[in-house]
Scaffold this active site. Structure first.
Site, PDB file in Angstrom:
ATOM      1  N   LYS A 150     -24.976 -21.156  30.315  1.00 38.11           N
ATOM      2  CA  LYS A 150     -26.226 -21.819  29.946  1.00 38.11           C
ATOM      3  C   LYS A 150     -27.207 -21.943  31.112  1.00 38.11           C
ATOM      4  O   LYS A 150     -28.401 -22.059  30.910  1.00 38.11           O
ATOM      5  CB  LYS A 150     -25.910 -23.221  29.381  1.00 38.11           C
ATOM      6  CG  LYS A 150     -25.510 -23.171  27.908  1.00 38.11           C
ATOM      7  CD  LYS A 150     -24.779 -24.435  27.469  1.00 38.11           C
ATOM      8  CE  LYS A 150     -25.695 -25.555  27.096  1.00 38.11           C
ATOM      9  NZ  LYS A 150     -24.934 -26.731  26.591  1.00 38.11           N
ATOM     10  N   CYS A 209     -27.781 -35.236  13.731  1.00 33.45           N
ATOM     11  CA  CYS A 209     -27.596 -34.538  12.454  1.00 33.45           C
ATOM     12  C   CYS A 209     -28.874 -34.545  11.613  1.00 33.45           C
ATOM     13  O   CYS A 209     -29.238 -33.539  11.012  1.00 33.45           O
ATOM     14  CB  CYS A 209     -26.477 -35.182  11.651  1.00 33.45           C
ATOM     15  SG  CYS A 209     -24.852 -34.967  12.376  1.00 33.45           S
ATOM     16  N   ASN A 246     -26.378 -19.431  24.672  1.00 32.86           N
ATOM     17  CA  ASN A 246     -25.344 -20.373  24.274  1.00 32.86           C
ATOM     18  C   ASN A 246     -24.116 -19.619  23.780  1.00 32.86           C
ATOM     19  O   ASN A 246     -23.858 -18.514  24.214  1.00 32.86           O
ATOM     20  CB  ASN A 246     -25.929 -21.377  23.268  1.00 32.86           C
ATOM     21  CG  ASN A 246     -25.255 -22.730  23.390  1.00 32.86           C
ATOM     22  OD1 ASN A 246     -24.043 -22.840  23.393  1.00 32.86           O
ATOM     23  ND2 ASN A 246     -26.036 -23.785  23.510  1.00 32.86           N
ATOM     24  N   ASP A 273     -26.140 -30.299  31.534  1.00 35.34           N
ATOM     25  CA  ASP A 273     -25.375 -29.756  30.402  1.00 35.34           C
ATOM     26  C   ASP A 273     -25.239 -28.239  30.503  1.00 35.34           C
ATOM     27  O   ASP A 273     -25.322 -27.530  29.508  1.00 35.34           O
ATOM     28  CB  ASP A 273     -26.036 -30.158  29.062  1.00 35.34           C
ATOM     29  CG  ASP A 273     -25.171 -29.817  27.856  1.00 35.34           C
ATOM     30  OD1 ASP A 273     -23.969 -29.546  28.037  1.00 35.34           O
ATOM     31  OD2 ASP A 273     -25.712 -29.809  26.733  1.00 35.34           O
ATOM     32  N   THR A 276     -15.028 -29.746  29.131  1.00 39.36           N
ATOM     33  CA  THR A 276     -14.250 -29.296  27.974  1.00 39.36           C
ATOM     34  C   THR A 276     -14.244 -27.773  27.833  1.00 39.36           C
ATOM     35  O   THR A 276     -15.224 -27.104  28.125  1.00 39.36           O
ATOM     36  CB  THR A 276     -14.802 -29.912  26.677  1.00 39.36           C
ATOM     37  OG1 THR A 276     -16.220 -29.773  26.678  1.00 39.36           O
ATOM     38  CG2 THR A 276     -14.448 -31.383  26.594  1.00 39.36           C
ATOM     39  N   ALA A 321     -17.624 -33.378  25.219  1.00 36.84           N
ATOM     40  CA  ALA A 321     -18.195 -33.893  26.470  1.00 36.84           C
ATOM     41  C   ALA A 321     -19.494 -34.671  26.237  1.00 36.84           C
ATOM     42  O   ALA A 321     -19.902 -35.445  27.096  1.00 36.84           O
ATOM     43  CB  ALA A 321     -18.429 -32.752  27.461  1.00 36.84           C
ATOM     44  N   GLU A 322     -20.130 -34.497  25.099  1.00 39.36           N
ATOM     45  CA  GLU A 322     -21.334 -35.289  24.816  1.00 39.36           C
ATOM     46  C   GLU A 322     -20.971 -36.737  24.475  1.00 39.36           C
ATOM     47  O   GLU A 322     -21.818 -37.619  24.482  1.00 39.36           O
ATOM     48  CB  GLU A 322     -22.122 -34.675  23.656  1.00 39.36           C
ATOM     49  CG  GLU A 322     -23.159 -33.661  24.091  1.00 39.36           C
ATOM     50  CD  GLU A 322     -22.583 -32.503  24.878  1.00 39.36           C
ATOM     51  OE1 GLU A 322     -21.733 -31.798  24.322  1.00 39.36           O
ATOM     52  OE2 GLU A 322     -22.958 -32.311  26.033  1.00 39.36           O
TER      53      GLU A 322
HETATM   54 CA    CA Z   1     -22.606 -29.854  26.158  1.00 38.03          CA
END
Ligand code: CA
Length: 735
Positions: A368, A651, A428, A341, A276, A218-219
């Site tokens: 979340k 990353c 999370n 989010d 998702t 979804a990101e």
């Molecule tokens: Ca997310």
């Protein structure tokens, strides 16, 4: 065969001189596979059946499913290791899995064998008494697929059922392996569109002859769904989409017709919409229902995603499905028109509890968004929603309407706004543990502020980013680091807190604060203990009555994966996979053990009287070498930073400060820095995860990014040499 270990050795022979450069980069971020023989296991059948798992009370020694049982309470009845003797717990055995990337898997243990996954969706079966390898299966995920993952090449585990081991692969396949030999029985492609950035990182679940699996992405703009496959043949049985697609096409199933009425605008299906099912899927044998947790909207910002308002069903929801047909029985949306989010994909536990004088079958989740939900799983009715962490986006959840009451201004429509929980969540995917007898859940909670701001490009001309190949949360991304620093003074503190929380009263019975917010999952046992691995590399046993620390082991590496426990031949073991990262790769992670000593991916097993030890921890050398002079005006470097934050930082870290498992670009030896453009545009290291970006970055873009990276390196080299004062490079309070 894509096996980095083998590839590296071949290269060493074939390219003796050309490039030490390549070799350095390879050795710095490659993952040699463990070199272990492959004896065929005899009689290791992985013979978990529906009946066996229903009667799990007769097998307290096993860990039969992702959350131990199908209730997923992650509470073990074993008491051999307990408050009185836990001080004698020691390392029984360990395996080095040859990875420095993030490990998140929960092992399954049955009939003396432990099945688990590691990085790159690799599947292992080991003797659970001593760690001897029985077999290993490498699904050979294309290295370049790593770029499609929001949060590293992770996998959270397998399902074991009727002689087979099931796992999802990062590139979207569902595989079934023979539990005795590790040989592939079947594999299917679960993706509806391979051009979109889908990934599978979650553990499949099995029940009644079916395997259930979702995916993430979804990101990057994908449309969420979950699919059921026949466990023996791999044939698709049904698929449930969580959000509507292109309205010009017929609805795939009736639930989407209702959902489509809650979406506005004319772009959501192009962007992907999100929702998702990337983590939690739970089968309820008592009610014969399958619960799925759905993720955030894509993009995050509802202002962009659904500009005319609407709840955007079924984002951030807990949905009950008929496991045979995939038809929806009920849903509960935790965050209508999710804007931050706030996924509802965190682990769900099933239990029976007395609520308001009535014994009820409940579903528990700490998503979340910061509220702990207790739902009646017969009909999805909301029973409780107390905050379990600091929450600033909503004042409370109205139990009558079942809806959160939003705090004005927290929708960041008009200005950059700090919101808690942030996108990392108040909790999370790191597993919690449910202690029904005590009426408590032990939650690895966190207080994580996030600065939300609509993207400049959207504010200026309303342009919607529909490009497939980049992060597009619908918040300002390119200037993220700088904006964070600009607003650092107002930033609330980030903290990690292990909590014993009463979901019915909202009371926190006890809590333990961690120095860093990103810590591991939790296991509780009838021995009176709560185990958790943390960012500082400590695996600790706490007294479950009061949170007192009773035992700790220095694993020298940060942990996220949840510990498990099992017993073989009268010996109780505690086991855990090590290595941090995930979505925290953004955040530098400088205050963690993995940053100090390296992100060593191991499997550790403990038993009373264990006397094993790990190799001594060696500090990672972070001396910044001389940086290649590639020039760059201030404006070019600033432009390079914007590009870097948008394409590289997920990353390699914001401000080019990488945390631990991924190359820190400032530290590349001087003579090898010249390879920058080749690596980024040609995909020199695609096989080990660094894909080519030639589809989305031009040579000019890459030159700008390079100028920024070298400028950052030079800045830190001068700081290390005492010739420059260290600039503030974090918004976290205590680093
Ligand atoms: Ca997310």
């Amino acid at each position: 065969m894509r096996d980095p270990g083998v590839a590296i050795e071949r290269r060493r022979q074939a390219l003796p001189a050309l490039a030490t450069a390549l070799l350095w980069l390879l050795s710095a971020c490659s993952e040699p596979a463990p070199k272990v023989e492959q004896p065929a296991g005899e009689g290791l059948a992985g013979a978990i059946t529906d009946e066996r798992i229903r009667n799990h009370a007769e097998e307290p020694d096993a860990w039969l499913a992702h959350g131990r049982t199908r209730d997923e309470q992650r509470f073990s009845p074993l008491t051999d290791i307990n408050r009185d003797n836990v001080a004698q717990l020691g390392l029984a055995w360990s395996i080095d899995l040859g990875t420095k990337r993030t490990q998140e898997s929960t092992p399954i243990v049955v009939d003396g064998v432990m099945y688990f996954t590691s990085t790159w969706s690799r599947v292992y079966a080991v003797d659970a008494k001593n760690g001897d390898l029985l077999w290993k299966y490498d699904p050979e995920v294309p290295g370049a697929w790593a770029r499609r993952s929001c949060c590293d090449v992770v996998n959270r585990g397998v399902a074991v059922y009727e002689g087979r081991v099931y796992a999802g692969t990062l590139d979207g396949r569902l595989i079934a392996l023979d539990a005795a030999t590790g040989k592939l029985a079947w594999e299917v492609d679960t993706l509806v569109d391979r051009s979109r950035f889908y990934t599978i990182t979650g553990a499949p679940r099995v029940a009644n002859g079916k395997v259930f699996i979702g995916n993430g992405g979804a990101e990057f703009g994908v449309r969420g769904y979950v699919t059921a496959y026949d466990a023996s043949s791999g044939e698709q049985v049904w698929r449930f989409f969580t959000v509507p697609g292109d309205p010009a096409e017929p609805f795939e199933h009736p639930e989407l017709e209702a959902a489509a009425k809650t979406w506005t605008g004319d772009k959501w299906w192009e962007i992907g919409a999100g929702g998702t099912v990337w983590n939690s899927i739970v089968y309820d044998a008592e009610l014969d229902q399958l619960y799925i947790g759905t993720g955030n909207g894509s993009p995050w910002s509802r202002t962009i995603r659904s500009p005319g308002g609407g709840d955007n069903l079924y984002l951030s929801s807990i949905i009950a499905l008929d496991p045979d047909t995939g038809r929806m029985k009920w849903y509960y949306q935790t965050t209508p028109s999710d804007n931050w989010d706030y996924t509802a994909t965190q682990d769900m536990a099933l239990a029976e509890m007395e609520v308001d004088g009535k014994r009820r079958k409940v579903l528990l989740q700490a998503p979340k968004n910061g509220f702990f939900y207790v739902l009646d799983r017969e009909d999805g009715r909301l029973l409780r929603a107390h905050p379990y962490t600091v929450v600033t986006w909503a004042s409370h959840v109205d139990l009558e309407t079942g809806r959160p009451v939003e705090v004005p201004g927290m929708d960041y429509r008009d200005a950059a706004t700090w919101v808690m929980p942030g996108s990392g969540g108040g909790h999370n995917w790191q597993a919690m543990s449910t202690d029904v007898e005590a009426g408590l859940v032990y939650i690895p909670s966190q207080e994580t502020p996030m600065l939300f701001k609509l993207p400049d490009e959207w504010l200026h001309d309303g342009a919607i980013d529909t490009r497939k190949a980049r992060w597009k949360p619908g918040i300002e991304l390119e200037g993220l680091g700088k904006i964070f620093l600009e607003h650092a003074a107002e930033a609330p503190a980030a903290r990690g807190v292990l909590k014993a929380f009463d979901p019915l009263t909202g009371e926190t019975r006890w809590s333990v604060e961690h120095p860093y917010y990103w810590n591991g999952g939790v296991l509780a046992t009838a021995g009176g203990l709560v185990f958790q691995g943390d960012s500082q590399g400590m695996l600790t046993a706490y007294d479950k009555d009061n949170g007192n620390k009773l035992w700790a082991f220095d694993a020298q590496v940060s942990m996220l994966a949840p510990p498990i426990t099992y017993r073989i031949d009268g010996v109780q073991y505690i086991a855990i996979l090590t290595g941090s990262g995930g979505s925290d790769l953004w955040s530098q992670g400088a205050a963690t053990a993995s940053y100090r000593y390296g992100n060593h991916g191991r499997l550790l097993a403990f038993a009373l009287g264990g006397t094993g030890s790990l190799p001594p921890a060696e500090p990672v050398d972070r001396t910044v070498p001389e940086q290649l002079d590639v020039g760059g005006t201030e404006a070019e470097i600033a432009q390079g930073e914007r590009l870097f934050t948008s394409y590289c930082a997920a990353c390699h870290g914001i401000f080019a400060m990488a945390s631990s498992g991924i190359n820190d670009l400032r530290l590349v030896p001087t003579e090898r820095q010249a390879l920058f453009e080749t690596v980024v545009l040609d995909g020199t290291f695609a096989a080990i995860g660094m894909a080519a970006f030639d589809d989305i970055l031009s040579a000019d873009d890459v030159a700008l990014i390079e100028k920024y990276v070298r400028a950052r390196g030079e800045q830190d080299r001068l700081v290390q040499a005492g010739r420059l004062e260290a600039p503030r490079m974090t918004w976290l309070d205590d680093e």
